[in-house]
Write a protein that holds these residues in place. Sequence first.
Motif, PDB file in Angstrom:
ATOM      1  N   GLU A  80      16.884  52.076  60.121  1.00 44.07           N
ATOM      2  CA  GLU A  80      17.711  51.086  58.175  1.00 44.07           C
ATOM      3  C   GLU A  80      19.100  51.549  58.769  1.00 44.07           C
ATOM      4  O   GLU A  80      20.177  50.628  58.408  1.00 44.07           O
ATOM      5  N   HIS A 135       8.197  53.937  50.530  1.00 47.06           N
ATOM      6  CA  HIS A 135       8.860  55.416  49.808  1.00 47.06           C
ATOM      7  C   HIS A 135       8.163  55.270  48.843  1.00 47.06           C
ATOM      8  O   HIS A 135       7.694  57.371  49.132  1.00 47.06           O
ATOM      9  N   GLU A 155       9.976  50.512  53.200  1.00 45.97           N
ATOM     10  CA  GLU A 155       9.435  51.163  52.794  1.00 45.97           C
ATOM     11  C   GLU A 155       9.391  52.143  53.613  1.00 45.97           C
ATOM     12  O   GLU A 155      10.663  52.235  54.792  1.00 45.97           O
ATOM     13  N   THR A 181      14.106  47.963  53.043  1.00 46.70           N
ATOM     14  CA  THR A 181      14.603  48.562  53.263  1.00 46.70           C
ATOM     15  C   THR A 181      13.240  50.051  52.201  1.00 46.70           C
ATOM     16  O   THR A 181      13.842  51.220  52.135  1.00 46.70           O
ATOM     17  N   ILE A 228      13.884  53.173  58.134  1.00 48.03           N
ATOM     18  CA  ILE A 228      13.481  52.477  58.768  1.00 48.03           C
ATOM     19  C   ILE A 228      14.025  51.432  57.962  1.00 48.03           C
ATOM     20  O   ILE A 228      13.665  51.342  56.649  1.00 48.03           O
ATOM     21  N   ASP A 268      11.317  57.986  56.798  1.00 51.91           N
ATOM     22  CA  ASP A 268      11.990  57.287  55.512  1.00 51.91           C
ATOM     23  C   ASP A 268      13.087  56.227  56.098  1.00 51.91           C
ATOM     24  O   ASP A 268      13.665  55.140  55.355  1.00 51.91           O
TER      25      ASP A 268
HETATM   26 MG    MG Z   1      14.228  52.395  53.988  1.00 53.05          MG
END
Ligand code: MG
Length: 411
Positions: A385, A310, A260, A258, A338, A336
Amino acid sequence: MALYVQKFGGTSVGDPDRIREVADHVARCRKRGDEVVLVVSAMGKETDELLRLAEQVSTSKPGREMDMLITGGERKACALVSMALHDRGIESASFTGSQAGFKTDTTHRNAKILDVNPYRIREALDAGKVPVVGGSQGVSSDNDVTFFGRGGSDTTAVALAHALGADACELYTDVPGVFTTDPRLVPDARKMDHISFDELLEMTATGCPKPAMRSVELARSHGVTLHVRSAFSWVPGTWVTEEAPMERAIISAITHDTSEAKMTVSGVSDRPGVAALLFRRLADAEVNVDMIVQNVSAEGRTDISFTLPHEQVAVAASAVTSITDELGADAVITDDDIARVSLIGAGMQTNPGVAATMFETMSAHGINIEMISTSAIRISCVVREAQAEDAVAALHAAYELDKAPEDRIDV
Ligand code: MG
Ligand code: ASP
Protein backbone atom coordinates in the motif's frame (compact mmCIF):
# COMPACT_ATOMS: atom_id res chain seq x y z
CA MET A 1 -34.73 20.05 -29.77
CA ALA A 2 -32.64 17.73 -27.60
CA LEU A 3 -33.71 16.21 -24.29
CA TYR A 4 -31.12 16.00 -21.51
CA VAL A 5 -31.38 14.37 -18.11
CA GLN A 6 -29.00 16.36 -15.90
CA LYS A 7 -27.98 15.02 -12.50
CA PHE A 8 -26.53 17.37 -9.89
CA GLY A 9 -24.50 15.82 -7.06
CA GLY A 10 -24.42 16.94 -3.43
CA THR A 11 -21.77 19.66 -3.73
CA SER A 12 -23.45 21.02 -6.87
CA VAL A 13 -26.56 21.85 -4.81
CA GLY A 14 -24.67 22.29 -1.53
CA ASP A 15 -25.93 25.79 -0.62
CA PRO A 16 -28.40 28.44 -1.84
CA ASP A 17 -25.83 30.02 -4.18
CA ARG A 18 -25.12 26.69 -5.81
CA ILE A 19 -28.83 26.03 -6.22
CA ARG A 20 -29.28 29.41 -7.94
CA GLU A 21 -26.34 28.53 -10.22
CA VAL A 22 -28.12 25.34 -11.23
CA ALA A 23 -31.24 27.36 -12.05
CA ASP A 24 -29.14 29.76 -14.19
CA HIS A 25 -27.62 26.80 -16.02
CA VAL A 26 -31.04 25.35 -16.75
CA ALA A 27 -32.13 28.77 -18.06
CA ARG A 28 -29.17 28.75 -20.50
CA CYS A 29 -30.01 25.23 -21.70
CA ARG A 30 -33.63 26.19 -22.31
CA LYS A 31 -32.60 29.31 -24.18
CA ARG A 32 -30.57 27.06 -26.49
CA GLY A 33 -33.82 25.20 -27.13
CA ASP A 34 -33.13 22.05 -25.11
CA GLU A 35 -35.56 20.20 -22.87
CA VAL A 36 -34.20 19.42 -19.42
CA VAL A 37 -35.09 16.96 -16.65
CA LEU A 38 -33.13 17.39 -13.42
CA VAL A 39 -32.17 14.70 -10.91
CA VAL A 40 -30.70 15.94 -7.64
CA SER A 41 -28.81 14.44 -4.71
CA ALA A 42 -29.13 15.60 -1.12
CA MET A 43 -27.39 18.92 -0.38
CA GLY A 44 -23.69 18.71 0.53
CA LYS A 45 -23.01 16.14 3.23
CA GLU A 46 -26.64 15.79 4.24
CA THR A 47 -26.85 12.03 3.61
CA ASP A 48 -23.89 11.49 5.96
CA GLU A 49 -25.55 13.70 8.57
CA LEU A 50 -28.83 11.80 8.37
CA LEU A 51 -26.94 8.52 8.79
CA ARG A 52 -25.16 9.97 11.84
CA LEU A 53 -28.45 11.08 13.36
CA ALA A 54 -29.89 7.59 12.94
CA GLU A 55 -26.80 6.18 14.63
CA GLN A 56 -27.51 8.37 17.66
CA VAL A 57 -31.09 7.29 18.23
CA SER A 58 -31.09 3.68 17.15
CA THR A 59 -29.00 0.54 17.10
CA SER A 60 -31.58 -1.50 15.20
CA LYS A 61 -32.10 1.13 12.46
CA PRO A 62 -34.99 -0.58 10.67
CA GLY A 63 -34.50 -0.48 6.88
CA ARG A 64 -37.92 0.94 6.15
CA GLU A 65 -37.38 3.92 8.45
CA MET A 66 -33.79 4.44 7.28
CA ASP A 67 -35.00 4.79 3.69
CA MET A 68 -37.73 7.20 4.73
CA LEU A 69 -35.07 9.26 6.53
CA ILE A 70 -32.32 9.25 3.89
CA THR A 71 -34.55 9.98 0.89
CA GLY A 72 -35.77 13.08 2.73
CA GLY A 73 -32.43 14.69 1.84
CA GLU A 74 -33.09 14.38 -1.89
CA ARG A 75 -36.70 15.44 -1.45
CA LYS A 76 -35.67 18.67 0.26
CA ALA A 77 -33.05 19.42 -2.42
CA CYS A 78 -35.41 18.88 -5.36
CA ALA A 79 -38.11 21.15 -3.86
CA LEU A 80 -35.53 23.92 -3.35
CA VAL A 81 -34.15 23.59 -6.88
CA SER A 82 -37.67 23.73 -8.28
CA MET A 83 -38.38 26.93 -6.31
CA ALA A 84 -35.17 28.52 -7.59
CA LEU A 85 -36.28 27.71 -11.15
CA HIS A 86 -39.65 29.39 -10.52
CA ASP A 87 -37.83 32.53 -9.43
CA ARG A 88 -35.86 32.44 -12.65
CA GLY A 89 -39.17 32.47 -14.54
CA ILE A 90 -38.97 28.77 -15.43
CA GLU A 91 -42.00 26.62 -14.74
CA SER A 92 -41.00 23.58 -12.79
CA ALA A 93 -42.33 20.79 -10.57
CA SER A 94 -40.49 18.53 -8.12
CA PHE A 95 -41.15 14.78 -7.88
CA THR A 96 -40.20 12.05 -5.44
CA GLY A 97 -38.84 8.84 -6.93
CA SER A 98 -42.24 7.25 -6.48
CA GLN A 99 -44.02 10.12 -8.27
CA ALA A 100 -41.47 9.88 -11.07
CA GLY A 101 -42.49 6.24 -11.60
CA PHE A 102 -39.61 4.30 -10.01
CA LYS A 103 -40.82 0.86 -8.84
CA THR A 104 -38.32 -1.19 -6.86
CA ASP A 105 -37.93 -4.43 -4.95
CA THR A 106 -38.17 -4.40 -1.14
CA THR A 107 -34.43 -4.43 -0.34
CA HIS A 108 -34.22 -1.37 1.87
CA ARG A 109 -31.01 0.73 1.67
CA ASN A 110 -30.03 -1.06 -1.53
CA ALA A 111 -33.21 -1.33 -3.58
CA LYS A 112 -33.09 -2.54 -7.16
CA ILE A 113 -35.20 -0.85 -9.85
CA LEU A 114 -37.87 -3.16 -11.28
CA ASP A 115 -39.59 -0.71 -13.59
CA VAL A 116 -39.61 2.99 -14.51
CA ASN A 117 -42.77 4.56 -15.86
CA PRO A 118 -42.17 8.31 -15.91
CA TYR A 119 -45.53 9.37 -17.36
CA ARG A 120 -45.80 12.30 -14.94
CA ILE A 121 -42.37 13.53 -16.00
CA ARG A 122 -43.48 13.32 -19.64
CA GLU A 123 -46.63 15.28 -18.83
CA ALA A 124 -44.62 17.96 -17.05
CA LEU A 125 -42.25 18.25 -20.04
CA ASP A 126 -45.18 18.47 -22.44
CA ALA A 127 -46.60 21.27 -20.31
CA GLY A 128 -43.31 23.16 -20.77
CA LYS A 129 -42.05 22.53 -17.23
CA VAL A 130 -38.67 21.44 -15.95
CA PRO A 131 -39.23 18.34 -13.79
CA VAL A 132 -36.88 17.96 -10.80
CA VAL A 133 -36.63 14.40 -9.51
CA GLY A 134 -35.26 13.25 -6.15
CA GLY A 135 -32.38 10.86 -6.81
CA SER A 136 -31.70 7.38 -5.48
CA GLN A 137 -35.30 6.56 -4.50
CA GLY A 138 -38.44 4.75 -5.50
CA VAL A 139 -41.43 2.88 -4.13
CA SER A 140 -41.34 -0.84 -3.38
CA SER A 141 -43.74 -3.57 -4.36
CA ASP A 142 -44.97 -3.22 -0.72
CA ASN A 143 -45.65 0.49 -1.34
CA ASP A 144 -42.87 1.65 0.95
CA VAL A 145 -40.27 4.30 0.16
CA THR A 146 -36.94 2.76 -0.87
CA PHE A 147 -33.39 4.08 -1.22
CA PHE A 148 -31.03 2.81 -3.95
CA GLY A 149 -27.87 3.09 -1.82
CA ARG A 150 -24.97 5.52 -1.80
CA GLY A 151 -24.31 7.13 -5.16
CA GLY A 152 -27.76 6.00 -6.33
CA SER A 153 -28.71 9.35 -7.90
CA ASP A 154 -26.47 8.54 -10.88
CA THR A 155 -28.54 5.39 -11.35
CA THR A 156 -31.79 7.37 -11.15
CA ALA A 157 -30.52 9.72 -13.85
CA VAL A 158 -29.42 6.94 -16.22
CA ALA A 159 -32.65 4.96 -15.76
CA LEU A 160 -34.73 8.06 -16.36
CA ALA A 161 -32.72 9.00 -19.47
CA HIS A 162 -33.36 5.53 -20.85
CA ALA A 163 -37.09 5.54 -20.00
CA LEU A 164 -37.58 8.99 -21.54
CA GLY A 165 -35.43 8.26 -24.60
CA ALA A 166 -33.22 11.25 -23.74
CA ASP A 167 -30.36 12.25 -26.04
CA ALA A 168 -27.86 12.08 -23.18
CA CYS A 169 -27.54 11.77 -19.44
CA GLU A 170 -25.27 14.44 -17.98
CA LEU A 171 -23.70 13.82 -14.57
CA TYR A 172 -22.67 17.17 -13.07
CA THR A 173 -20.20 16.73 -10.27
CA ASP A 174 -17.31 18.36 -8.37
CA VAL A 175 -14.68 17.12 -10.85
CA PRO A 176 -14.43 18.26 -14.49
CA GLY A 177 -14.67 14.76 -15.98
CA VAL A 178 -12.94 11.38 -16.02
CA PHE A 179 -9.15 11.69 -15.65
CA THR A 180 -6.24 9.53 -16.81
CA THR A 181 -5.56 9.02 -13.09
CA ASP A 182 -6.48 10.63 -9.76
CA PRO A 183 -5.41 14.30 -10.19
CA ARG A 184 -4.84 14.60 -6.45
CA LEU A 185 -1.96 12.12 -6.81
CA VAL A 186 -0.66 13.15 -10.22
CA PRO A 187 -1.11 16.87 -10.93
CA ASP A 188 -0.60 16.47 -14.70
CA ALA A 189 -3.38 13.89 -15.00
CA ARG A 190 -5.42 14.68 -18.08
CA LYS A 191 -9.15 15.01 -18.46
CA MET A 192 -10.28 12.60 -21.19
CA ASP A 193 -12.63 13.93 -23.85
CA HIS A 194 -13.99 10.48 -24.49
CA ILE A 195 -13.95 6.99 -22.99
CA SER A 196 -15.80 3.75 -23.77
CA PHE A 197 -18.28 2.12 -21.38
CA ASP A 198 -16.03 -0.93 -21.05
CA GLU A 199 -13.04 1.13 -20.02
CA LEU A 200 -15.00 3.27 -17.57
CA LEU A 201 -16.51 0.13 -16.04
CA GLU A 202 -13.04 -1.33 -15.49
CA MET A 203 -11.99 2.00 -13.96
CA THR A 204 -14.92 2.15 -11.54
CA ALA A 205 -14.33 -1.50 -10.59
CA THR A 206 -10.70 -0.78 -9.72
CA GLY A 207 -10.91 2.38 -7.64
CA CYS A 208 -12.22 5.30 -9.74
CA PRO A 209 -14.91 6.70 -7.39
CA LYS A 210 -17.18 8.47 -9.89
CA PRO A 211 -19.55 7.88 -11.55
CA ALA A 212 -21.12 5.07 -9.51
CA MET A 213 -20.32 1.70 -11.13
CA ARG A 214 -23.93 0.58 -11.08
CA SER A 215 -24.98 3.56 -13.19
CA VAL A 216 -22.23 2.89 -15.74
CA GLU A 217 -23.39 -0.73 -16.03
CA LEU A 218 -26.95 0.43 -16.56
CA ALA A 219 -25.88 3.00 -19.16
CA ARG A 220 -23.89 0.38 -21.03
CA SER A 221 -26.66 -2.19 -21.11
CA HIS A 222 -29.20 0.36 -22.39
CA GLY A 223 -26.83 2.36 -24.58
CA VAL A 224 -27.42 5.65 -22.69
CA THR A 225 -24.76 8.19 -23.67
CA LEU A 226 -23.15 9.68 -20.56
CA HIS A 227 -21.45 13.02 -20.13
CA VAL A 228 -19.47 13.37 -16.89
CA ARG A 229 -18.82 17.07 -16.29
CA SER A 230 -18.21 19.84 -13.78
CA ALA A 231 -21.04 21.71 -12.13
CA PHE A 232 -18.64 24.59 -11.45
CA SER A 233 -17.20 25.55 -14.82
CA TRP A 234 -19.80 24.44 -17.39
CA VAL A 235 -17.02 23.43 -19.80
CA PRO A 236 -17.54 20.08 -21.56
CA GLY A 237 -16.35 17.04 -19.61
CA THR A 238 -15.90 13.41 -20.65
CA TRP A 239 -18.31 11.65 -23.04
CA VAL A 240 -18.89 7.97 -22.40
CA THR A 241 -20.19 5.95 -25.34
CA GLU A 242 -20.13 2.51 -26.90
CA GLU A 243 -17.90 3.11 -29.87
CA ALA A 244 -14.24 4.01 -29.88
CA PRO A 245 -13.04 7.36 -31.23
CA MET A 246 -10.78 7.38 -34.31
CA GLU A 247 -7.64 8.29 -32.35
CA ARG A 248 -7.64 5.45 -29.91
CA ALA A 249 -5.23 5.52 -26.98
CA ILE A 250 -3.49 2.23 -26.21
CA ILE A 251 -3.70 2.96 -22.50
CA SER A 252 -6.50 5.19 -21.24
CA ALA A 253 -6.11 5.35 -17.49
CA ILE A 254 -4.44 4.17 -14.30
CA THR A 255 -6.46 3.51 -11.18
CA HIS A 256 -5.65 2.39 -7.68
CA ASP A 257 -7.63 0.92 -4.84
CA THR A 258 -6.61 0.57 -1.19
CA SER A 259 -9.93 -0.80 0.01
CA GLU A 260 -8.90 -4.46 -0.16
CA ALA A 261 -6.82 -6.82 1.93
CA LYS A 262 -5.05 -10.04 0.95
CA MET A 263 -5.63 -13.44 2.53
CA THR A 264 -3.36 -16.42 1.98
CA VAL A 265 -4.30 -19.99 2.82
CA SER A 266 -1.02 -21.86 2.82
CA GLY A 267 -0.09 -25.50 2.46
CA VAL A 268 -3.48 -26.69 1.20
CA SER A 269 -3.69 -30.13 -0.44
CA ASP A 270 -3.35 -29.99 -4.21
CA ARG A 271 -6.29 -32.18 -5.22
CA PRO A 272 -9.66 -31.67 -6.93
CA GLY A 273 -12.29 -30.01 -4.77
CA VAL A 274 -10.06 -27.92 -2.49
CA ALA A 275 -10.58 -24.56 -4.26
CA ALA A 276 -14.27 -25.44 -4.67
CA LEU A 277 -14.65 -26.03 -0.93
CA LEU A 278 -12.75 -22.87 0.03
CA PHE A 279 -14.58 -20.48 -2.29
CA ARG A 280 -18.01 -22.03 -1.70
CA ARG A 281 -17.50 -21.47 2.03
CA LEU A 282 -16.47 -17.85 1.39
CA ALA A 283 -19.44 -17.32 -0.92
CA ASP A 284 -21.81 -18.70 1.74
CA ALA A 285 -20.33 -16.16 4.16
CA GLU A 286 -21.06 -13.48 1.52
CA VAL A 287 -17.42 -12.53 1.10
CA ASN A 288 -16.72 -10.60 -2.11
CA VAL A 289 -13.57 -12.30 -3.35
CA ASP A 290 -11.73 -10.42 -6.08
CA MET A 291 -8.29 -11.49 -7.39
CA ILE A 292 -7.33 -15.14 -6.88
CA VAL A 293 -3.86 -16.66 -7.28
CA GLN A 294 -2.87 -20.29 -6.76
CA ASN A 295 0.81 -21.17 -6.63
CA VAL A 296 2.57 -24.02 -8.40
CA SER A 297 2.42 -26.95 -6.00
CA ALA A 298 5.36 -28.61 -4.34
CA GLU A 299 5.00 -32.09 -2.85
CA GLY A 300 1.24 -32.11 -3.25
CA ARG A 301 0.69 -28.84 -1.37
CA THR A 302 0.03 -25.31 -2.60
CA ASP A 303 -0.87 -21.79 -1.41
CA ILE A 304 -4.00 -19.92 -2.46
CA SER A 305 -4.17 -16.13 -2.10
CA PHE A 306 -7.09 -13.83 -2.78
CA THR A 307 -8.12 -10.24 -2.19
CA LEU A 308 -11.30 -9.12 -0.40
CA PRO A 309 -12.72 -5.92 1.12
CA HIS A 310 -11.05 -4.87 4.40
CA GLU A 311 -14.34 -4.98 6.27
CA GLN A 312 -14.93 -8.63 5.36
CA VAL A 313 -11.58 -9.94 6.63
CA ALA A 314 -12.91 -11.09 10.02
CA VAL A 315 -15.87 -12.95 8.52
CA ALA A 316 -13.64 -14.55 5.87
CA ALA A 317 -10.99 -15.58 8.40
CA SER A 318 -13.52 -17.42 10.55
CA ALA A 319 -15.09 -19.09 7.50
CA VAL A 320 -11.70 -20.34 6.34
CA THR A 321 -10.48 -21.33 9.80
CA SER A 322 -13.53 -23.56 10.23
CA ILE A 323 -12.37 -25.74 7.31
CA THR A 324 -8.57 -25.74 7.62
CA ASP A 325 -8.57 -29.47 8.41
CA GLU A 326 -10.64 -30.35 5.35
CA LEU A 327 -8.40 -28.13 3.20
CA GLY A 328 -5.28 -29.60 4.77
CA ALA A 329 -4.10 -26.01 5.24
CA ASP A 330 -1.34 -25.15 7.70
CA ALA A 331 -1.98 -21.39 8.03
CA VAL A 332 -4.33 -18.53 7.19
CA ILE A 333 -2.48 -15.22 6.83
CA THR A 334 -4.13 -11.84 6.33
CA ASP A 335 -2.42 -8.72 5.06
CA ASP A 336 -4.17 -5.33 5.26
CA ASP A 337 -1.44 -3.18 3.76
CA ILE A 338 -1.91 -3.90 0.10
CA ALA A 339 -3.14 -1.81 -2.80
CA ARG A 340 -4.15 -2.70 -6.31
CA VAL A 341 -2.81 -0.64 -9.19
CA SER A 342 -4.49 -1.12 -12.56
CA LEU A 343 -3.75 -0.14 -16.13
CA ILE A 344 -6.81 0.23 -18.36
CA GLY A 345 -7.06 0.59 -22.11
CA ALA A 346 -9.02 -1.06 -24.90
CA GLY A 347 -5.96 -0.66 -27.15
CA MET A 348 -3.86 -3.08 -25.08
CA GLN A 349 -5.69 -6.04 -26.61
CA THR A 350 -3.58 -5.80 -29.74
CA ASN A 351 -0.41 -4.53 -28.14
CA PRO A 352 1.91 -7.18 -26.70
CA GLY A 353 4.41 -4.79 -25.07
CA VAL A 354 1.98 -3.25 -22.61
CA ALA A 355 2.44 -5.73 -19.76
CA ALA A 356 6.23 -5.77 -20.16
CA THR A 357 6.39 -1.96 -19.93
CA MET A 358 4.19 -2.04 -16.82
CA PHE A 359 6.41 -4.57 -15.02
CA GLU A 360 9.65 -2.83 -16.13
CA THR A 361 8.33 0.46 -14.78
CA MET A 362 7.47 -1.08 -11.41
CA SER A 363 10.88 -2.75 -11.24
CA ALA A 364 12.73 0.49 -12.10
CA HIS A 365 11.00 2.07 -9.10
CA GLY A 366 11.80 -0.81 -6.76
CA ILE A 367 8.16 -1.83 -6.46
CA ASN A 368 7.55 -5.51 -5.88
CA ILE A 369 4.52 -7.09 -7.56
CA GLU A 370 2.71 -9.57 -5.30
CA MET A 371 -0.19 -10.64 -7.50
CA ILE A 372 -1.15 -10.05 -11.13
CA SER A 373 -4.50 -10.38 -12.86
CA THR A 374 -5.67 -9.39 -16.31
CA SER A 375 -8.78 -8.92 -18.41
CA ALA A 376 -8.87 -8.13 -22.14
CA ILE A 377 -8.53 -4.41 -21.38
CA ARG A 378 -6.94 -4.31 -17.89
CA ILE A 379 -3.80 -5.42 -16.04
CA SER A 380 -3.84 -5.19 -12.23
CA CYS A 381 -0.95 -5.63 -9.82
CA VAL A 382 -1.13 -5.96 -6.06
CA VAL A 383 1.68 -4.02 -4.39
CA ARG A 384 2.50 -2.72 -0.89
CA GLU A 385 0.00 0.00 0.00
CA ALA A 386 2.82 2.42 0.86
CA GLN A 387 4.13 2.15 -2.73
CA ALA A 388 0.80 2.57 -4.52
CA GLU A 389 1.10 6.32 -5.13
CA ASP A 390 4.64 5.92 -6.50
CA ALA A 391 3.44 3.17 -8.81
CA VAL A 392 0.56 5.29 -10.13
CA ALA A 393 2.82 8.30 -10.82
CA ALA A 394 5.52 6.15 -12.44
CA LEU A 395 3.07 4.36 -14.73
CA HIS A 396 1.32 7.60 -15.66
CA ALA A 397 4.68 8.99 -16.78
CA ALA A 398 5.82 5.78 -18.51
CA TYR A 399 2.76 5.66 -20.76
CA GLU A 400 2.86 9.46 -21.26
CA LEU A 401 -0.75 9.85 -20.18
CA ASP A 402 -0.15 13.55 -19.55
CA LYS A 403 0.03 14.01 -23.35
CA ALA A 404 -2.78 13.96 -25.91
CA PRO A 405 -3.38 10.38 -27.15
CA GLU A 406 -1.92 11.10 -30.61
CA ASP A 407 1.32 12.49 -29.11
CA ARG A 408 2.18 9.50 -26.94
CA ILE A 409 5.08 7.14 -27.69
CA ASP A 410 4.37 3.54 -28.61
CA VAL A 411 4.73 1.12 -25.73
MG1 MG B 1 -5.51 -1.63 2.06
N1 ASP C 1 -27.24 11.40 -1.54
C1 ASP C 1 -27.01 10.01 -1.71
C2 ASP C 1 -25.59 9.67 -1.33
O1 ASP C 1 -24.83 10.49 -0.93
C3 ASP C 1 -27.35 9.53 -3.07
C4 ASP C 1 -26.54 10.17 -4.17
O2 ASP C 1 -26.11 11.28 -4.05
O3 ASP C 1 -26.31 9.55 -5.19
O4 ASP C 1 -25.21 8.53 -1.43
